[in-house]
Design an enzyme around this catalytic site. Structure first.
Site, PDB file in Angstrom:
ATOM      1  N   GLU A 241      20.019  37.960  47.344  1.00  0.00           N
ATOM      2  CA  GLU A 241      20.049  36.817  48.534  1.00  0.00           C
ATOM      3  C   GLU A 241      21.677  36.928  48.920  1.00  0.00           C
ATOM      4  O   GLU A 241      21.974  36.810  50.005  1.00  0.00           O
ATOM      5  CB  GLU A 241      19.493  35.513  48.108  1.00  0.00           C
ATOM      6  CG  GLU A 241      18.148  35.290  49.102  1.00  0.00           C
ATOM      7  CD  GLU A 241      18.044  34.089  48.734  1.00  0.00           C
ATOM      8  OE1 GLU A 241      16.481  33.794  49.050  1.00  0.00           O
ATOM      9  OE2 GLU A 241      18.634  33.038  48.539  1.00  0.00           O
TER      10      GLU A 241
ATOM     11  N   LYS B 177      10.336  33.350  58.337  1.00  0.00           N
ATOM     12  CA  LYS B 177       9.997  31.672  58.689  1.00  0.00           C
ATOM     13  C   LYS B 177       9.890  31.489  60.075  1.00  0.00           C
ATOM     14  O   LYS B 177       8.658  30.943  60.387  1.00  0.00           O
ATOM     15  CB  LYS B 177      11.188  30.699  58.269  1.00  0.00           C
ATOM     16  CG  LYS B 177      11.159  30.588  56.638  1.00  0.00           C
ATOM     17  CD  LYS B 177      12.323  29.539  56.445  1.00  0.00           C
ATOM     18  CE  LYS B 177      12.596  29.394  55.163  1.00  0.00           C
ATOM     19  NZ  LYS B 177      13.698  28.436  54.771  1.00  0.00           N
TER      20      LYS B 177
ATOM     21  N   HIS C 128       7.126  51.827  28.617  1.00  0.00           N
ATOM     22  CA  HIS C 128       5.805  52.498  28.668  1.00  0.00           C
ATOM     23  C   HIS C 128       5.178  52.299  30.073  1.00  0.00           C
ATOM     24  O   HIS C 128       4.196  52.607  30.255  1.00  0.00           O
ATOM     25  CB  HIS C 128       4.786  52.006  27.735  1.00  0.00           C
ATOM     26  CG  HIS C 128       5.425  52.030  26.320  1.00  0.00           C
ATOM     27  ND1 HIS C 128       4.953  53.011  25.400  1.00  0.00           N
ATOM     28  CD2 HIS C 128       6.324  51.144  25.564  1.00  0.00           C
ATOM     29  CE1 HIS C 128       5.773  53.039  24.248  1.00  0.00           C
ATOM     30  NE2 HIS C 128       6.423  51.912  24.368  1.00  0.00           N
TER      31      HIS C 128
HETATM   32  O1  PA5 Z   1      19.261  30.107  47.368  1.00  0.00           O
HETATM   33  C1  PA5 Z   1      18.690  29.670  48.339  1.00  0.00           C
HETATM   34  O2  PA5 Z   1      19.740  29.089  49.149  1.00  0.00           O
HETATM   35  C2  PA5 Z   1      17.191  29.792  48.714  1.00  0.00           C
HETATM   36  O3  PA5 Z   1      16.491  30.544  47.715  1.00  0.00           O
HETATM   37  C3  PA5 Z   1      16.571  28.391  48.353  1.00  0.00           C
HETATM   38  O4  PA5 Z   1      16.889  27.740  47.316  1.00  0.00           O
HETATM   39  C4  PA5 Z   1      15.124  28.448  48.866  1.00  0.00           C
HETATM   40  O5  PA5 Z   1      14.932  29.110  50.051  1.00  0.00           O
HETATM   41  C5  PA5 Z   1      14.517  27.139  48.785  1.00  0.00           C
HETATM   42  O6  PA5 Z   1      15.196  26.319  49.895  1.00  0.00           O
HETATM   43  P1  PA5 Z   1      15.129  24.696  49.924  1.00  0.00           P
HETATM   44  O7  PA5 Z   1      15.954  24.204  48.535  1.00  0.00           O
HETATM   45  O8  PA5 Z   1      15.882  24.267  51.135  1.00  0.00           O
HETATM   46  O9  PA5 Z   1      13.876  24.381  49.895  1.00  0.00           O
END
Ligand code: PA5
Length: 440
Positions: free
Chosen positions: A288, A423, A309
């Protein structure tokens, strides 16, 4: 304190090539530090270990104790950065069969996870499993609007209310969210749930050392002070501006050099299954943070020797666009001797008296050599042992390396604009369908 060391001698990158980044690293180091105290820069994680709030830690420990006393099961509701860090630490530091152990041996509640998918069978099977158990839940969401965790929270809040009644259920619900924003915050205030705050300048995937990770980790009986001690040690160690002595910065540099040589995939591999979720957390952290603007290494994970394996063949002889980072634990918490057998039908007597970890170590050395010989550069990260301090250290090492690596790549390592795309499609489809049904 147990330590961590990185070995770049098999990375096929020379010290001279690394040191060419000296000036750029110094700039990034300064830039990060300048942003660490800003409320809007998402760099608050940088000084979290040295700034940990004693009062908050005490509150976490107090709640964890209450949960340990009144619950058989603790359910963590969250997705991405809101659950992976906790799971990574818990699975690294508890018994490999923790949730399967009987209560007497486990000592602390089973820790189960939901809200990390939208699968109805998974949710139903979890409900079935916990029917007759005492439970508490911790819903974790910074935005407070993430659909996966919000749906699961609705289901498990209802479950708790019908099992215990509204007032007892209120005492068993713990909310970790933003200080002031989001639907979850509003709900928590209205219902009077125990609430923990996610600092505004710490993004989800950098939040494991905030209450996001610390409450579930403490419920599992892990010493959160030691975890933070380890991270604080790392904070100090990796603030060294001399690239020559800073393994964290070197790791960021080596990844970038390899990326420029068309190595587009980094595989994190370990030889202890307890690190499975550490790899999952790492994948999210780097994926990310770096995967944007058509750039970034693809972060993949393997568990050795299991995956020798399955994926071993591909890594050894598939496209030459891979490098590996290997986590090796120098001193395992236990070992087991291989016995001598009179008939020696399996031909293993040459190993009699040796231990399983001895064999695992040779498997690691043999695999590193085979992969490096096959043009798969290897970076080896050695952990003295697997304990709370070392894991705290490792978390900080990866968080800082990830930020620095993203900055070397000239992307913003603290946003995730691409995550919004699925989303908005999903919400559009959901709304269209609901409107269609209303018209019928
Ligand atoms: O690293 C990030 O920002 C994301 O992975 C969020 O943690 C994830 O999308 C969950 O979001 P939230 O904590 O707003 O529910």
């Amino acid at each position: 304190m147990a330590n961590i060391g990185a070995d770049f001698t098999k990375s096929l990158v020379t010290s001279k090539e690394i040191m060419e980044y000296e000036a750029e690293i110094l700039k990034i180091h300064k830039n990060l530090n300048d942003r660490a105290n800003s409320k809007t820069e998402f760099c608050g994680w940088l000084n979290l270990p040295s700034k940990s709030n004693k009062r908050e830690l005490e509150k976490i420990k107090k709640c964890a104790k209450r949960i340990q006393e009144n619950s058989d099961v603790f359910i963590v509701i969250g997705i991405g950065g809101s659950y992976l860090g906790a799971r990574a630490v818990i699975e690294s530091l508890t018994n490999s069969f923790y949730n399967m152990q009987d209560k007497e041996n486990r000592k602390f509640p089973q820790i189960l996870y939901v809200g990390n998918n939208l699968n109805s069978t998974y949710i139903n099977e979890l409900i079935e499993l916990i029917q007759d158990k005492d439970i508490s839940i911790n819903v974790i969401s910074k935005s407070g609007t993430t659909l996966e965790s919000a749906i699961s929270f609705r289901i498990f809040r209802n479950f708790l209310e019908s099992k215990y009644g509204i007032s007892e259920a209120q005492k068993r619900i713990y909310v970790t969210t933003d200080k002031s924003k989001g639907a979850l915050k509003e709900l928590a205030d209205e219902e009077g749930y125990e609430t923990f705050v996610i600092p505004e300048n710490v993004g989800g995937r950098y939040s494991v050392l905030t209450p996001v990770g610390l409450l579930p980790i403490a419920v599992a009986g892990i010493d959160i002070d030691k975890l933070i001690d380890g991270a604080r040690f790392a904070q100090e160690k990796y603030s060294d501006t001399n690239l020559k002595y800073n393994d964290c910065y070197k790791y960021a540099v080596v990844r970038n050099i390899l990326n420029k040589r068309n190595k587009s995939i980094e595989i994190l591999g370990s030889y202890n299954p307890k690190l499975h979720y550490m790899t999952e957390w790492w994948k999210q952290l780097f994926g990310e943070s770096e995967g944007k603007d058509s750039k970034g290494l693809f972060p993949a994970g393997v568990e050795y020797t299991t995956d020798l394996h399955s994926l071993g063949q591909y890594i050894q002889e598939g496209p030459r666009n891979i490098f590996e980072t290997i986590l090796w634990i120098t001193k395992e918490s236990s070992d087991i001797k291989i016995s001598f057998e009179e008939d020696n039908l399996d031909g293993l007597n040459y190993l009699a008296g040796k231990t399983v970890n001895f064999v695992n170590h040779k498997a690691m050395l043999g695999t590193v050599k085979a992969h490096v010989d096959g043009d798969v550069p290897n970076i080896i990260i050695k952990l003295d042992k697997l304990d709370a301090e070392t894991i705290g250290h490792l978390i900080y090492f990866f968080e800082k390396a990830c930020a620095v690596s993203g900055m070397l790549l000239r992307v913003n390592p603290f946003n995730q604009p691409g995550v919004e795309k699925y989303k908005s499609n999903m919400f559009k489809l959901l709304k269209e369908e609901v409107q269609l049904q209303k018209k019928k």
